[in-house]
Write an enzyme that holds these catalytic residues in place. Structure first.
Site, mmCIF file in Angstrom:
data_model
loop_
_atom_site.group_PDB
_atom_site.id
_atom_site.type_symbol
_atom_site.label_atom_id
_atom_site.label_comp_id
_atom_site.label_asym_id
_atom_site.label_seq_id
_atom_site.Cartn_x
_atom_site.Cartn_y
_atom_site.Cartn_z
ATOM 1 N N GLU A 98 3.164 -49.310 -27.167
ATOM 2 C CA GLU A 98 4.147 -49.730 -26.463
ATOM 3 C C GLU A 98 5.469 -50.364 -27.273
ATOM 4 O O GLU A 98 4.971 -50.780 -28.206
ATOM 5 C CB GLU A 98 3.823 -51.096 -25.490
ATOM 6 C CG GLU A 98 2.939 -50.480 -24.274
ATOM 7 C CD GLU A 98 4.061 -50.057 -23.371
ATOM 8 O OE1 GLU A 98 5.468 -50.251 -23.244
ATOM 9 O OE2 GLU A 98 3.313 -49.822 -22.011
ATOM 10 N N ASP A 150 9.968 -43.360 -19.429
ATOM 11 C CA ASP A 150 9.902 -43.844 -20.804
ATOM 12 C C ASP A 150 9.055 -42.819 -21.676
ATOM 13 O O ASP A 150 8.429 -42.001 -21.522
ATOM 14 C CB ASP A 150 9.184 -45.120 -20.886
ATOM 15 C CG ASP A 150 7.653 -45.160 -20.275
ATOM 16 O OD1 ASP A 150 7.529 -44.605 -19.416
ATOM 17 O OD2 ASP A 150 6.847 -45.822 -20.946
#
Ligand SMILES: [Zn+2]
Length: 254
Positions: A98, A150
């Site tokens: 992340e 993303d």
């Protein structure tokens, strides 16, 4: 506190959100995400909250600081419902990173240089410990094109490739319009779908340029042809995809 798997991680802050990998010896893919939240603190808190049922192996702050949340041998919960090369349990097959960035909803700001340098170093370190082919360093949107955007078209995949991470070819120059009309049907549409599936994307070879195909083309463009992300299969998109497929054999020889 456990010791981080990577010497580049400043600390290991254990997330409760993980399990055992199922049916695989270890990770064979690396999946990159943006956090998509207004603050790093909020994003980190969510990945540590048992109620969220989400996690990742690593978390990269904007200043380049790296924290590990889940051991690499374990199955973190970052990919969700996903598909790549016929596999549907990408959490078992991958390591997830992340990267702090507010994402599309936060105006899609650029990723700071220090953060990208840290991400490259971390990815290289992970790739040194596991057998992960360059073409299996993927965006979350590659494996979940209907649900996810993303890390987005602002993410500098070319720089990662310069740093020795991932599969990349220089995108073919953009010119001209769409090759197919919406809902157009025929062998050329099926041929494009077959190329996308051959590269790894999960889609049916319906022969129809439908919304599923548009979602996959959009994901492809976010990763490999960022100049125009519109879901339209144009000549540049097709040529870039073809060049990537032709590069697969070579990348396996490295
Ligand atoms: Zn994601």
């Amino acid at each position: 506190m456990p010791i981080p798997d990577s010497p580049l991680a400043a600390e290991f802050i254990a997330s409760p959100n993980f399990g055992e990998r199922r049916g695989v010896g270890g990770p064979s893919a690396l999946i990159l995400h943006y956090t998509g939240m207004p603050t790093a603190e909020g994003a980190l808190a969510r990945l540590l909250d048992p109620a969220s049922e989400v996690s990742a192996h690593y978390f990269v702050f904007e200043d380049g600081r790296i924290v590990q949340l889940v051991a690499e041998r374990d199955r973190a919960w970052h990919a969700g419902k996903s598909r790549w090369k016929g596999e549907s349990d990408l959490n078992s097959a991958s390591i997830g990173i992340e990267i702090v960035n507010p994402g599309h909803d936060g105006g899609a700001p650029p990723f700071p240089d220090r953060q990208i340098a840290a991400t490259i170093a971390l990815a290289r370190d992970i790739l040194s410990r596991w057998t992960i082919l360059p073409e299996r360093v993927l965006a979350h949107s590659d494996v979940a094109p209907h649900r996810k955007r993303d890390p987005g078209e602002a993410f500098p995949w070319a720089r990662l490739h310069e740093g020795g991470v991932g599969h990349w070819v220089e995108p073919a120059p953009v010119s001209g319009g769409p090759l197919f009309r919406h809902e157009e049907e025929g062998p050329p549409v099926r041929a494009l779908q077959a190329m996308l599936a051959l590269y790894g994307y999960g889609l049916e070879l319906s022969g129809v340029y439908d919304r599923h195909t548009r979602a996959v083309v959009t994901a492809f463009q976010r990763h490999f042809r960022r100049e125009r992300v519109d879901g339209e299969a144009d000549a540049s998109t097709a040529a870039t995809l073809k060049a990537l497929i032709e590069g697969l054999a070579g990348s396996r020889d490295r």
